[in-house]
Motif scaffolding. Structure first.
Motif, PDB file in Angstrom:
ATOM      1  N   PRO A 134      28.661 -38.744 -14.506  1.00 38.84           N
ATOM      2  CA  PRO A 134      29.255 -39.813 -13.554  1.00 38.84           C
ATOM      3  C   PRO A 134      30.548 -39.666 -12.254  1.00 38.84           C
ATOM      4  O   PRO A 134      30.185 -41.138 -11.841  1.00 38.84           O
ATOM      5  CB  PRO A 134      29.999 -40.659 -14.744  1.00 38.84           C
ATOM      6  N   SER A 135      30.669 -38.843 -12.281  1.00 35.05           N
ATOM      7  CA  SER A 135      30.859 -38.194 -10.764  1.00 35.05           C
ATOM      8  C   SER A 135      30.961 -36.929 -10.634  1.00 35.05           C
ATOM      9  O   SER A 135      31.053 -35.976 -11.287  1.00 35.05           O
ATOM     10  CB  SER A 135      32.938 -38.736 -11.580  1.00 35.05           C
ATOM     11  N   ASP A 172      23.874 -37.727  -9.381  1.00 36.46           N
ATOM     12  CA  ASP A 172      25.256 -38.814 -10.015  1.00 36.46           C
ATOM     13  C   ASP A 172      24.555 -40.137 -10.427  1.00 36.46           C
ATOM     14  O   ASP A 172      23.619 -41.238 -10.147  1.00 36.46           O
ATOM     15  CB  ASP A 172      25.808 -39.076  -8.657  1.00 36.46           C
ATOM     16  N   LEU A 173      25.236 -40.079 -11.820  1.00 33.73           N
ATOM     17  CA  LEU A 173      25.084 -41.595 -12.680  1.00 33.73           C
ATOM     18  C   LEU A 173      25.141 -42.857 -11.746  1.00 33.73           C
ATOM     19  O   LEU A 173      24.091 -43.989 -11.302  1.00 33.73           O
ATOM     20  CB  LEU A 173      25.930 -41.395 -13.742  1.00 33.73           C
ATOM     21  N   ASN A 174      25.976 -43.028 -10.625  1.00 37.89           N
ATOM     22  CA  ASN A 174      26.481 -44.202 -10.288  1.00 37.89           C
ATOM     23  C   ASN A 174      25.314 -44.488  -8.859  1.00 37.89           C
ATOM     24  O   ASN A 174      25.096 -45.897  -7.944  1.00 37.89           O
ATOM     25  CB  ASN A 174      28.046 -43.976 -10.108  1.00 37.89           C
ATOM     26  N   HIS A 231      24.292 -50.918 -14.333  1.00 36.16           N
ATOM     27  CA  HIS A 231      23.733 -50.278 -14.076  1.00 36.16           C
ATOM     28  C   HIS A 231      21.975 -50.067 -14.219  1.00 36.16           C
ATOM     29  O   HIS A 231      21.399 -49.429 -14.300  1.00 36.16           O
ATOM     30  CB  HIS A 231      23.195 -48.408 -15.115  1.00 36.16           C
ATOM     31  N   ASP A 277      23.454 -32.681 -19.886  1.00 32.72           N
ATOM     32  CA  ASP A 277      25.195 -33.908 -19.105  1.00 32.72           C
ATOM     33  C   ASP A 277      26.823 -33.120 -20.185  1.00 32.72           C
ATOM     34  O   ASP A 277      26.220 -31.952 -20.816  1.00 32.72           O
ATOM     35  CB  ASP A 277      25.017 -34.681 -19.195  1.00 32.72           C
ATOM     36  N   LYS A 335      27.597 -34.797 -22.473  1.00 31.75           N
ATOM     37  CA  LYS A 335      27.735 -36.196 -22.977  1.00 31.75           C
ATOM     38  C   LYS A 335      27.224 -35.578 -24.514  1.00 31.75           C
ATOM     39  O   LYS A 335      26.248 -36.365 -25.046  1.00 31.75           O
ATOM     40  CB  LYS A 335      28.382 -37.524 -22.815  1.00 31.75           C
ATOM     41  N   ASN A 358      24.362 -39.224 -22.152  1.00 27.47           N
ATOM     42  CA  ASN A 358      24.872 -40.594 -21.346  1.00 27.47           C
ATOM     43  C   ASN A 358      23.292 -40.431 -20.006  1.00 27.47           C
ATOM     44  O   ASN A 358      22.647 -40.508 -20.155  1.00 27.47           O
ATOM     45  CB  ASN A 358      26.152 -40.844 -20.837  1.00 27.47           C
ATOM     46  N   PRO A 359      24.689 -39.673 -18.685  1.00 26.42           N
ATOM     47  CA  PRO A 359      23.562 -39.690 -17.881  1.00 26.42           C
ATOM     48  C   PRO A 359      22.163 -38.664 -17.849  1.00 26.42           C
ATOM     49  O   PRO A 359      20.480 -38.549 -17.140  1.00 26.42           O
ATOM     50  CB  PRO A 359      24.701 -38.594 -16.893  1.00 26.42           C
ATOM     51  N   ARG A 414      19.726 -40.546 -19.346  1.00 23.84           N
ATOM     52  CA  ARG A 414      18.905 -41.678 -18.322  1.00 23.84           C
ATOM     53  C   ARG A 414      18.321 -40.909 -17.568  1.00 23.84           C
ATOM     54  O   ARG A 414      17.066 -41.393 -16.920  1.00 23.84           O
ATOM     55  CB  ARG A 414      20.074 -42.510 -17.402  1.00 23.84           C
ATOM     56  N   VAL A 457      22.970 -47.541 -20.016  1.00 25.40           N
ATOM     57  CA  VAL A 457      22.362 -45.300 -20.137  1.00 25.40           C
ATOM     58  C   VAL A 457      23.012 -45.320 -21.691  1.00 25.40           C
ATOM     59  O   VAL A 457      20.922 -43.873 -21.845  1.00 25.40           O
ATOM     60  CB  VAL A 457      23.489 -44.863 -19.124  1.00 25.40           C
TER      61      VAL A 457
END
Length: 278
Positions: free
Chosen positions: A29-30, A46-48, A64, A91, A93, A97-98, A101, A241
């Motif tokens: 995410p960053s 980057d996720l975002n 998202h 990732d 996590k 998450n990312p 995705r 996500v």
């Protein structure tokens, strides 16, 4: 003959692969954590900014929303990913998450040679995969050309119909307290889509942070689905996500890939829809 690529790869299997035979992706995410430490040889997405559009209004597509195929194709080209590339993504996590995705998006772009590291960065480190803060050089390639997302998805209207139908199923993968409407620390309204069932994504994982064995996942979801075929199942989370983690679990279990509701709770809760609470 084409090589079959399971959607999940064990860290010890990854260590046995020739390093230049695959492209390793760190999804997050960053970029701050990546800059401090990441698996050696990995490239950052980057996720975002790479895996989503920045929404003008989360009521239209959620927090998202998917980028256009053209824009995601440019991301893949920037990473040096060609249609022939074997891509491995992780990732920090547990792939929840990312990474999940990115897996879904790459599969939806028509790319089958993509795997998620079981247990994520932590599990790879435990197996002895080297960690560094050195940024990996990338050799860009041509943009990946595809015209539409090729995995099943549902919009808010389809979700509203499915949630009230006996022969369709909507799965909410958020934790129980968010589903029950007890707490909501991200979106504006607490609660859930009336008619949805709650199967938290964390229930896909064993205590060590890895996926439960495929057979166990298969048995659990077969029971939960109650005979509803995968094409009639819609999965959502807060913003499209974490839902991908459950889609990955379903695939890992040998059940196929259900529909993704990308807008998820972040879209539903901003559109004046009925809100369910326990």
């Amino acid at each position: 003959m084409d090589t079959f690529f399971p959607s999940v790869i064990e860290p010890e299997e990854l260590l046995l692969l020739p390093r230049h035979s695959y492209i390793l992706i760190d999804a997050g995410p960053s970029q701050e954590r990546y800059n401090k430490r990441h698996l050696e040889g990995s490239l950052y997405v980057d996720l975002n900014t790479d895996l989503a559009e920045v929404p003008n209004n989360a009521a239209n597509g959620g927090r998202h929303p998917l980028p256009s195929p053209e824009r995601f194709g440019k991301v893949l080209g920037r990473l040096g990913i060609t249609p022939e590339s074997h891509v491995v993504v992780y990732d920090d996590k547990n792939g929840a998450n990312p990474a999940a995705r990115f897996w879904w998006m790459l599969r939806a772009a028509g790319h089958d040679k993509v795997q998620v590291v079981n247990g994520g960065m932590q599990a790879a480190e435990e197996q002895g995969f080297s960690v560094t803060d050195a940024v990996t050089a990338v050799i860009p390639t041509e943009d990946h050309k595809f015209s539409y997302w090729q995995l099943p998805a549902a919009d808010i209207a389809q979700v509203e119909i499915a949630a009230s139908a006996d022969d369709l199923l909507v799965i909410d993968v958020r934790d129980k307290e968010r589903f029950d409407g007890i707490t909501e620390h991200i979106d504006l309204v607490a609660g859930h889509i009336p008619g949805a069932v709650n199967i938290p994504f964390a229930s896909n994982l064993a205590a060590n942070g890895k996926f439960l064995p495929p057979k166990e996942l298969n048995e659990r979801y077969t029971t939960s689905l109650g005979g509803i075929p995968m094409e009639d199942v819609i999965v959502h989370c807060g913003s499209g996500v974490t839902a991908c983690h459950t889609l990955l679990a379903l695939e890992h279990a040998g059940l196929g890939i259900a529909k993704l509701y990308v807008g998820s709770w972040s879209e539903w809760s901003r559109n004046g829809k009925t809100i369910g609470k326990i």
